[in-house]
Design an enzyme around this catalytic site. Sequence first.
Site, PDB file in Angstrom:
ATOM      1  N   GLY A 127     -19.594  16.794  16.487  1.00 11.80           N
ATOM      2  CA  GLY A 127     -19.029  15.456  16.325  1.00 11.80           C
ATOM      3  C   GLY A 127     -17.838  15.514  15.398  1.00 11.80           C
ATOM      4  N   GLY A 128     -17.231  14.380  15.228  1.00 14.23           N
ATOM      5  CA  GLY A 128     -16.085  14.338  14.327  1.00 14.23           C
ATOM      6  C   GLY A 128     -15.770  12.910  13.978  1.00 14.23           C
ATOM      7  N   GLY A 129     -14.823  12.750  13.101  1.00 16.92           N
ATOM      8  CA  GLY A 129     -14.444  11.406  12.693  1.00 16.92           C
ATOM      9  C   GLY A 129     -13.258  11.506  11.774  1.00 16.92           C
ATOM     10  N   ARG A 130     -13.032  10.423  11.030  1.00 21.26           N
ATOM     11  CA  ARG A 130     -11.894  10.416  10.119  1.00 21.26           C
ATOM     12  C   ARG A 130     -12.036  11.494   9.045  1.00 21.26           C
ATOM     13  NH1 ARG A 130     -15.366   6.529   9.577  1.00 21.26           N
ATOM     14  NH2 ARG A 130     -16.520   6.459   7.633  1.00 21.26           N
ATOM     15  N   GLN A 164     -14.900  17.553  10.848  1.00 22.17           N
ATOM     16  CA  GLN A 164     -15.709  17.915  12.017  1.00 22.17           C
ATOM     17  C   GLN A 164     -17.121  18.333  11.631  1.00 22.17           C
ATOM     18  OE1 GLN A 164     -13.581  20.880  14.289  1.00 22.17           O
ATOM     19  NE2 GLN A 164     -12.897  19.338  15.748  1.00 22.17           N
ATOM     20  N   VAL A 165     -18.026  18.195  12.605  1.00 18.61           N
ATOM     21  CA  VAL A 165     -19.402  18.645  12.400  1.00 18.61           C
ATOM     22  C   VAL A 165     -19.676  19.815  13.343  1.00 18.61           C
ATOM     23  CG1 VAL A 165     -21.831  17.977  12.406  1.00 18.61           C
ATOM     24  CG2 VAL A 165     -20.087  16.272  11.872  1.00 18.61           C
ATOM     25  N   ASP A 177     -21.214   0.872   8.151  1.00 18.50           N
ATOM     26  CA  ASP A 177     -20.429   1.460   9.247  1.00 18.50           C
ATOM     27  C   ASP A 177     -21.328   1.699  10.455  1.00 18.50           C
ATOM     28  OD1 ASP A 177     -18.142   2.402  10.462  1.00 18.50           O
ATOM     29  OD2 ASP A 177     -18.312   4.424   9.639  1.00 18.50           O
TER      30      ASP A 177
END
Length: 322
Positions: free
Chosen positions: A53-56, A59-60, A167
């Site tokens: 996964g990822g986001g602001r 990364q995971v 969130d």
Amino acid sequence: SKVNYHVSALLLSTLPTADTTSPPAAPFNHRIVSARPSQIRNFYTINWQEVLGGGRFGQVHKCVENSSGLTLAAKIIKARSQKEKEVVKNEIQVMNNLDHANLIQLYAAYESRNDIILVLEYVGGGELFDRIIDENYTLMELDAVVFIRQICEGLQHMHKMSVLHLDLKPENILCVSRVTNKIKIIDFGLARIYKPREKLKVNFGTPEFLAPEVINYDYVSFNTDMWSLGVITYMLLSGLCPFLGDDDNQTLNNILACQWNFEEQEFIDTSEEAKDFISRLLLVNRSWRMGACEALNHPWLSDAVLHHPSINCETGKKFTEK
Ligand SMILES: *[C@@H]1O[C@H](CO)[C@@H](O)[C@H](O)[C@H]1NC(C)=O
Ligand SMILES: *[C@@H]1O[C@H](CO)[C@@H](O)[C@H](O)[C@H]1NC(C)=O
Ligand SMILES: *[C@@H]1O[C@H](CO)[C@@H](O)[C@H](O)[C@H]1NC(C)=O
Ligand SMILES: *[C@@H]1O[C@H](CO)[C@@H](O)[C@H](O)[C@H]1NC(C)=O
């Protein structure tokens, strides 16, 4: 324009829908973690090819602890300045308070010059978001009940521990596997310990899930998360976003005006209980919204099919314990 996440009802769900037992706990006991100033690669093998996964934040990746063979997830958060590092340490602090099967568990943390890496419980079933948009899953109302109950139970624990998530959205809810309806809430990057009358400035990307008080830079509270739960419930039942406008400005205006309805044809078969549940969450005034315990007691989540006893929200006791 509301139709951005369209669900086509082609295939019947084969999921064991009424299984409402808790998801498996993390394969380790709850830990109190602090960021260690050592190199993660001395202890773990990170699979750089496999992005979970990822986001602001960054990364995971999937990873394995060498000493135990345990499969875990490494969330690599870019943090160079002291201020950025404090934000990640807040996330660690928040997670140290949360020991619940519906909330992802923290295993370890490593700090280096340019980042802090959180080693987390590995959850492999993909985002709830993907289920919503995957045409191969037809989400039945009972599936939504099972998902929403678990999110509510996670929220109830967080709120009991005085933590606001702030969130909550389908991307931040992971399925435990592709064949069950078990979920865990992830990403405590914006979460914080509740302080009465604290105002919150959020640097938001997608505005569809924001509560009116967040947009207005007003006080946030536990019921700020309950608004997001209302949005997620609406989406699970219809595949539609309740407030989505043609642009972000319109979306924000729709939220502030609390402008939403059940007029789309996707709601034709939706039960009155489900509609009532959403109507008691998508309220501008946060003090009128149901809290997590009230939501668990709502007929939609506690009906006869599921045999959930109602809970006394003051004492936490189940009413069947007479
Ligand atoms: C950890 O295990 C991997 C795979 O077995 C190995 O390549 C690596 O050298 C090990 N790392 C350490 C620090 O022992
Ligand atoms: C749905 O199933 C079909 C056939 O098994 C597969 O080709 C397709 O990729 C699946 N769709 C998604 C979104 O996973
Ligand atoms: C956003 O909406 C407000 C209120 O409707 C309007 O006054 C403003 O001009 C809009 N801004 C943009 C950039 O569209
Ligand atoms: C929200 O509701 C509470 C309780 O009914 C009331 O005291 C408060 O004034 C309301 N707030 C607004 C902004 O309407």
